[in-house]
Design a protein around this motif. Structure first.
Motif, PDB file in Angstrom:
ATOM      1  N   LEU A 123       0.823  -1.204   0.000  1.00  0.00           N
ATOM      2  CA  LEU A 123       0.000   0.000   0.000  1.00  0.00           C
ATOM      3  C   LEU A 123       0.863   1.262   0.000  1.00  0.00           C
ATOM      4  CD1 LEU A 123      -2.870   1.105  -0.004  1.00  0.00           C
ATOM      5  CD2 LEU A 123      -2.830   0.999   2.489  1.00  0.00           C
ATOM      6  N   GLU A 124       1.944   1.240   0.730  1.00  0.00           N
ATOM      7  CA  GLU A 124       2.815   2.407   0.781  1.00  0.00           C
ATOM      8  C   GLU A 124       3.533   2.647  -0.545  1.00  0.00           C
ATOM      9  OE1 GLU A 124       2.470   0.318   3.202  1.00  0.00           O
ATOM     10  OE2 GLU A 124       2.240   1.416   5.071  1.00  0.00           O
ATOM     11  N   THR A 125       3.874   1.585  -1.259  1.00  0.00           N
ATOM     12  CA  THR A 125       4.626   1.749  -2.494  1.00  0.00           C
ATOM     13  C   THR A 125       3.738   1.794  -3.737  1.00  0.00           C
ATOM     14  OG1 THR A 125       4.968  -0.644  -2.682  1.00  0.00           O
ATOM     15  CG2 THR A 125       6.685   0.652  -1.551  1.00  0.00           C
ATOM     16  N   HIS A 126       2.489   1.325  -3.627  1.00  0.00           N
ATOM     17  CA  HIS A 126       1.614   1.250  -4.805  1.00  0.00           C
ATOM     18  C   HIS A 126       0.222   1.833  -4.535  1.00  0.00           C
ATOM     19  CE1 HIS A 126       4.807  -1.383  -6.117  1.00  0.00           C
ATOM     20  NE2 HIS A 126       4.311  -1.303  -7.331  1.00  0.00           N
ATOM     21  N   LEU A 127       0.160   2.853  -3.714  1.00  0.00           N
ATOM     22  CA  LEU A 127      -1.123   3.481  -3.397  1.00  0.00           C
ATOM     23  C   LEU A 127      -1.904   3.916  -4.643  1.00  0.00           C
ATOM     24  CD1 LEU A 127      -3.163   4.446  -1.287  1.00  0.00           C
ATOM     25  CD2 LEU A 127      -1.888   6.599  -1.185  1.00  0.00           C
ATOM     26  N   PRO A 128      -1.276   4.554  -5.639  1.00  0.00           N
ATOM     27  CA  PRO A 128      -2.049   4.994  -6.810  1.00  0.00           C
ATOM     28  C   PRO A 128      -2.715   3.836  -7.564  1.00  0.00           C
ATOM     29  CG  PRO A 128       0.067   6.117  -6.763  1.00  0.00           C
ATOM     30  CD  PRO A 128       0.116   5.039  -5.701  1.00  0.00           C
ATOM     31  N   GLU A 129      -2.147   2.635  -7.476  1.00  0.00           N
ATOM     32  CA  GLU A 129      -2.747   1.480  -8.128  1.00  0.00           C
ATOM     33  C   GLU A 129      -3.783   0.797  -7.233  1.00  0.00           C
ATOM     34  OE1 GLU A 129       0.545   1.940  -7.750  1.00  0.00           O
ATOM     35  OE2 GLU A 129       1.559   1.701  -9.663  1.00  0.00           O
ATOM     36  N   ILE A 130      -3.511   0.726  -5.932  1.00  0.00           N
ATOM     37  CA  ILE A 130      -4.367  -0.022  -5.011  1.00  0.00           C
ATOM     38  C   ILE A 130      -5.617   0.760  -4.623  1.00  0.00           C
ATOM     39  CG2 ILE A 130      -4.487  -1.045  -2.697  1.00  0.00           C
ATOM     40  CD1 ILE A 130      -1.544  -1.873  -3.071  1.00  0.00           C
ATOM     41  N   ALA A 131      -5.517   2.066  -4.462  1.00  0.00           N
ATOM     42  CA  ALA A 131      -6.683   2.864  -4.045  1.00  0.00           C
ATOM     43  C   ALA A 131      -7.866   2.698  -4.996  1.00  0.00           C
ATOM     44  CB  ALA A 131      -6.298   4.328  -3.880  1.00  0.00           C
ATOM     45  N   PRO A 132      -7.676   2.806  -6.319  1.00  0.00           N
ATOM     46  CA  PRO A 132      -8.824   2.624  -7.215  1.00  0.00           C
ATOM     47  C   PRO A 132      -9.375   1.192  -7.181  1.00  0.00           C
ATOM     48  CG  PRO A 132      -6.969   3.584  -8.422  1.00  0.00           C
ATOM     49  CD  PRO A 132      -6.485   3.254  -7.045  1.00  0.00           C
ATOM     50  N   LEU A 133      -8.496   0.207  -6.999  1.00  0.00           N
ATOM     51  CA  LEU A 133      -8.973  -1.174  -6.873  1.00  0.00           C
ATOM     52  C   LEU A 133      -9.888  -1.303  -5.659  1.00  0.00           C
ATOM     53  CD1 LEU A 133      -5.698  -3.212  -7.551  1.00  0.00           C
ATOM     54  CD2 LEU A 133      -7.721  -3.101  -9.026  1.00  0.00           C
ATOM     55  N   SER A 134      -9.467  -0.689  -4.554  1.00  0.00           N
ATOM     56  CA  SER A 134     -10.259  -0.738  -3.320  1.00  0.00           C
ATOM     57  C   SER A 134     -11.589  -0.018  -3.494  1.00  0.00           C
ATOM     58  CB  SER A 134      -9.479  -0.114  -2.164  1.00  0.00           C
ATOM     59  OG  SER A 134      -8.283  -0.817  -1.943  1.00  0.00           O
ATOM     60  N   ALA A 135     -11.562   1.162  -4.093  1.00  0.00           N
ATOM     61  CA  ALA A 135     -12.798   1.927  -4.298  1.00  0.00           C
ATOM     62  C   ALA A 135     -13.762   1.172  -5.206  1.00  0.00           C
ATOM     63  CB  ALA A 135     -12.474   3.302  -4.895  1.00  0.00           C
ATOM     64  N   ASP A 136     -13.243   0.600  -6.284  1.00  0.00           N
ATOM     65  CA  ASP A 136     -14.073  -0.163  -7.204  1.00  0.00           C
ATOM     66  C   ASP A 136     -14.675  -1.379  -6.506  1.00  0.00           C
ATOM     67  OD1 ASP A 136     -15.065  -0.935  -9.934  1.00  0.00           O
ATOM     68  OD2 ASP A 136     -13.710  -2.643  -9.541  1.00  0.00           O
ATOM     69  N   PHE A 137     -13.851  -2.077  -5.728  1.00  0.00           N
ATOM     70  CA  PHE A 137     -14.314  -3.251  -4.989  1.00  0.00           C
ATOM     71  C   PHE A 137     -15.460  -2.874  -4.037  1.00  0.00           C
ATOM     72  CE2 PHE A 137     -14.041  -5.943  -1.196  1.00  0.00           C
ATOM     73  CZ  PHE A 137     -14.245  -7.203  -1.766  1.00  0.00           C
ATOM     74  N   LEU A 138     -15.268  -1.810  -3.287  1.00  0.00           N
ATOM     75  CA  LEU A 138     -16.298  -1.389  -2.338  1.00  0.00           C
ATOM     76  C   LEU A 138     -17.575  -0.944  -3.059  1.00  0.00           C
ATOM     77  CD1 LEU A 138     -14.110   0.496   0.258  1.00  0.00           C
ATOM     78  CD2 LEU A 138     -15.235  -1.727   0.532  1.00  0.00           C
ATOM     79  N   ASP A 139     -17.439  -0.255  -4.180  1.00  0.00           N
ATOM     80  CA  ASP A 139     -18.611   0.151  -4.967  1.00  0.00           C
ATOM     81  C   ASP A 139     -19.409  -1.054  -5.428  1.00  0.00           C
ATOM     82  OD1 ASP A 139     -18.072   2.840  -4.697  1.00  0.00           O
ATOM     83  OD2 ASP A 139     -17.130   3.030  -6.686  1.00  0.00           O
ATOM     84  N   ARG A 140     -18.720  -2.121  -5.819  1.00  0.00           N
ATOM     85  CA  ARG A 140     -19.418  -3.312  -6.323  1.00  0.00           C
ATOM     86  C   ARG A 140     -20.006  -4.165  -5.210  1.00  0.00           C
ATOM     87  NH1 ARG A 140     -15.743  -6.591  -8.161  1.00  0.00           N
ATOM     88  NH2 ARG A 140     -13.935  -5.254  -7.882  1.00  0.00           N
ATOM     89  N   VAL A 141     -19.320  -4.222  -4.083  1.00  0.00           N
ATOM     90  CA  VAL A 141     -19.721  -5.157  -3.022  1.00  0.00           C
ATOM     91  C   VAL A 141     -20.767  -4.566  -2.070  1.00  0.00           C
ATOM     92  CG1 VAL A 141     -18.865  -6.464  -1.062  1.00  0.00           C
ATOM     93  CG2 VAL A 141     -17.562  -6.402  -3.173  1.00  0.00           C
ATOM     94  N   TRP A 142     -20.602  -3.308  -1.706  1.00  0.00           N
ATOM     95  CA  TRP A 142     -21.544  -2.684  -0.766  1.00  0.00           C
ATOM     96  C   TRP A 142     -22.379  -1.653  -1.489  1.00  0.00           C
ATOM     97  CZ3 TRP A 142     -16.892  -4.396   1.352  1.00  0.00           C
ATOM     98  CH2 TRP A 142     -17.055  -5.312   2.397  1.00  0.00           C
ATOM     99  N   LYS A 143     -23.434  -2.138  -2.107  1.00  0.00           N
ATOM    100  CA  LYS A 143     -24.316  -1.239  -2.881  1.00  0.00           C
ATOM    101  C   LYS A 143     -25.409  -0.686  -1.999  1.00  0.00           C
ATOM    102  CE  LYS A 143     -23.313  -3.696  -7.028  1.00  0.00           C
ATOM    103  NZ  LYS A 143     -23.693  -4.438  -8.149  1.00  0.00           N
TER     104      LYS A 143
END
Length: 143
Positions: A123-143
């Motif tokens: 997370l510390e080294t790849h935040l720009p890649e991981i943050a959108p993955l997390s946001a997308d995951f949460l958008d799909r899972v918790w509607k």
């Protein structure tokens, strides 16, 4: 000596030296050779931390064996409940190798696994890649 230092001395807690090779390995191990990237330097620099952070790290390490004792229970829970799961993992993590990330897929075949060319602190080294993955995951899972 301040309050925390006195407490640590009284209970015999040896705080790790931030210059200690093991601490540098924990925070910098597995990083690509391009450790000049600011995120990597921050991860390694944070190894020093203040005494409270170092105490928390030392405490976690001292009881880690209890985690291993619970693995069978946790795996059974995951298989029984199959929670939606996003796994982001450093493929070069010196403590939890890539095989550990893939092991989750045995219990959670629908989990999303994303591997990154980094060490323990993806997370510390790849935040720009991981943050959108997390946001997308949460958008799909918790509607």
């Amino acid at each position: 000596m301040g309050g925390q230092e006195e407490h640590h001395a009284a209970v015999g807690l040896a705080l790790p030296d931030p210059g200690d090779r093991r601490i540098r390995q924990q925070f910098g191990g597995g990083l690509r050779e391009a450790c000049g990237q600011p995120q990597a330097r921050c991860a390694v620099a944070s190894a020093g931390g203040d005494h409270g952070i170092r105490h928390a790290r030392s405490s976690r390490i001292s009881y880690y064996h209890s985690n291993v004792e619970c693995y069978d229970h946790w795996h059974a829970w995951l298989r029984r409940h199959t929670p939606p799961t996003l796994i982001t993992w450093g493929s070069n993590d010196p403590f939890f190798p890539e095989s550990g990330a893939r092991a989750y897929l045995r219990d959670l075949p629908d989990a999303e696994l994303h591997l990154f060319d980094t060490g323990h602190f993806a997370l510390e080294t790849h935040l720009p890649e991981i943050a959108p993955l997390s946001a997308d995951f949460l958008d799909r899972v918790w509607k």
